[in-house]
Design a protein around this motif. Structure first.
Motif, PDB file in Angstrom:
ATOM      1  N   TYR A  32       0.856  -1.189   0.000  1.00 45.53           N
ATOM      2  CA  TYR A  32       0.000   0.000   0.000  1.00 45.53           C
ATOM      3  C   TYR A  32       0.889   1.236   0.000  1.00 45.53           C
ATOM      4  O   TYR A  32       1.709   1.413   0.895  1.00 45.53           O
ATOM      5  N   GLY A  33       0.727   2.072  -1.036  1.00 50.04           N
ATOM      6  CA  GLY A  33       1.526   3.291  -1.117  1.00 50.04           C
ATOM      7  C   GLY A  33       0.991   4.218  -2.192  1.00 50.04           C
ATOM      8  O   GLY A  33      -0.088   4.004  -2.748  1.00 50.04           O
ATOM      9  N   GLY A  34       1.753   5.261  -2.482  1.00 48.40           N
ATOM     10  CA  GLY A  34       1.375   6.197  -3.531  1.00 48.40           C
ATOM     11  C   GLY A  34       0.168   7.040  -3.170  1.00 48.40           C
ATOM     12  O   GLY A  34      -0.138   7.280  -2.002  1.00 48.40           O
ATOM     13  N   LEU A 215       0.321  -1.589  -5.247  1.00 45.13           N
ATOM     14  CA  LEU A 215      -0.393  -0.376  -5.650  1.00 45.13           C
ATOM     15  C   LEU A 215       0.624   0.681  -6.062  1.00 45.13           C
ATOM     16  O   LEU A 215       1.597   0.939  -5.342  1.00 45.13           O
ATOM     17  N   THR A 216       0.399   1.297  -7.210  1.00 48.24           N
ATOM     18  CA  THR A 216       1.340   2.282  -7.743  1.00 48.24           C
ATOM     19  C   THR A 216       0.590   3.539  -8.183  1.00 48.24           C
ATOM     20  O   THR A 216      -0.635   3.602  -8.111  1.00 48.24           O
ATOM     21  N   ASN A 217       1.349   4.500  -8.672  1.00 45.67           N
ATOM     22  CA  ASN A 217       0.757   5.714  -9.236  1.00 45.67           C
ATOM     23  C   ASN A 217       0.760   5.673 -10.759  1.00 45.67           C
ATOM     24  O   ASN A 217       0.816   6.702 -11.419  1.00 45.67           O
ATOM     25  N   THR A 218       0.738   4.478 -11.323  1.00 43.84           N
ATOM     26  CA  THR A 218       0.645   4.318 -12.766  1.00 43.84           C
ATOM     27  C   THR A 218      -0.497   3.353 -13.074  1.00 43.84           C
ATOM     28  O   THR A 218      -0.965   2.625 -12.197  1.00 43.84           O
ATOM     29  N   ALA A 219      -0.896   3.328 -14.337  1.00 50.60           N
ATOM     30  CA  ALA A 219      -1.999   2.452 -14.742  1.00 50.60           C
ATOM     31  C   ALA A 219      -1.589   0.984 -14.756  1.00 50.60           C
ATOM     32  O   ALA A 219      -2.436   0.099 -14.866  1.00 50.60           O
TER      33      ALA A 219
END
Length: 296
Positions: A32-34, A215-219
């Motif tokens: 879990y992040g971003g 979980l990331t900040n990209t699709a």
């Protein structure tokens, strides 16, 4: 709610049923992040997703980061952050801040979020019950002008030596959701800051998890035209690394995912944490919201 809306919800639940049956009793490790960790609406969405997973019989395990929060607190006390190859140089004072932020502020906020929406979360660090045994990480820099690699000391930064699964298994048996801060302890009792992706990956391997979800900040993993790639084998991913499609900041996450599936984790997922209810969409729907990688 009108009849059309009710029918739509019923169809969604019906689509989810085979996935609920397939993953009943399975362990899923979630990094879990971003943005999912800083946006208020996404934070609640994440907490609800995790609680629902637990209520339908899955065993979610949350591993969280906290780099931005650490950086902010260091700035508040007037301490500048330094990075080497993307890793924070962690002297003793910085390690104190890391433990305060990861094991205290961030960890307890996530625990509270999950408990507020009906879950039973328990927060811990790798130091609890000798859960994550760490060893000091050293970096070697090669350069043409050097006769041998230069060893770079980045302080209290570690890598996972071993994980004791009994702690998580005990929590699962009590119907608790473990929330883990990536701080490990060395043989000498020293604390080490460990990359959360690496902890999540090794934990998934140790627990023989069904899934590792990052979980990331990209699709997700994108091809050279910017389209999402999914349903990839590890061999296909190796090819994408070789031709340069996968590069830069995505490489460490991909290597973490590959290590996990090679070690027996059934699948690894890199998903867009900026999407509301990203976890439910990835796990319970046919389409998903990211990149799925399996061994092969």
């Amino acid at each position: 709610m009108n009849t059309t809306d009710a029918i739509t919800k019923a169809r969604i639940l019906s689509e989810a049923l085979p996935y609920i049956r397939r993953f009943y009793g399975k362990t899923l490790v979630i990094k879990y992040g971003g943005n999912a960790m800083t946006d208020e609406a996404l934070k609640e969405s994440f907490a609800r997703d995790v609680v629902l997973m637990k209520l339908v019989g899955m065993n979610p395990v949350v591993v969280h980061g906290g780099g931005p929060q650490i950086g902010r607190l260091l700035a508040q006390i007037g301490k500048e952050s330094h990075f080497v190859e993307g890793m924070r140089v962690t002297d003793r004072e910085t390690m104190d801040v890391v433990q305060m932020v990861l094991g205290g502020l961030v960890n307890k906020e996530i625990v509270t979020l999950i408990n507020t929406v009906g879950g039973k979360a328990v927060g811990l660090t790798g130091k609890d019950a000798d859960f994550i045994r760490a060893r000091k990480l050293t970096l070697a820099r090669n350069a043409p002008e050097l006769a041998e690699p230069e060893i770079i000391d980045i302080g209290h930064v570690g890598e996972v030596e071993r994980i004791n699964p009994e702690v998580v298994e005990m929590l699962h048996h009590g119907d608790f959701i473990p929330v883990i801060a990536p701080v490990g302890v060395g043989e000498d009792g020293a604390s080490y800051n460990i990359n959360a992706d690496l902890v999540a990956g090794r934990l998934a391997e140790t627990l023989k998890a069904e899934k590792l979800i990052l979980l990331t900040n990209t699709a997700g993993l994108l091809d050279k035209e910017g389209k999402i790639l999914t349903g990839l084998s590890s061999a296909q991913v190796d090819g994408l690394i070789g031709d340069g499609t996968i590069h830069g900041g995505m490489l460490p996450k991909i290597r973490c995912a590959l290590d996990a599936v090679h070690a027996g984790v059934r699948s690894a997922h890199i998903i867009d944490g900026r999407v509301d209810h990203a976890l439910l969409l990835e796990i319970f729907t046919d389409q998903g919201v990211g990149t799925l990688i399996t061994n092969g």
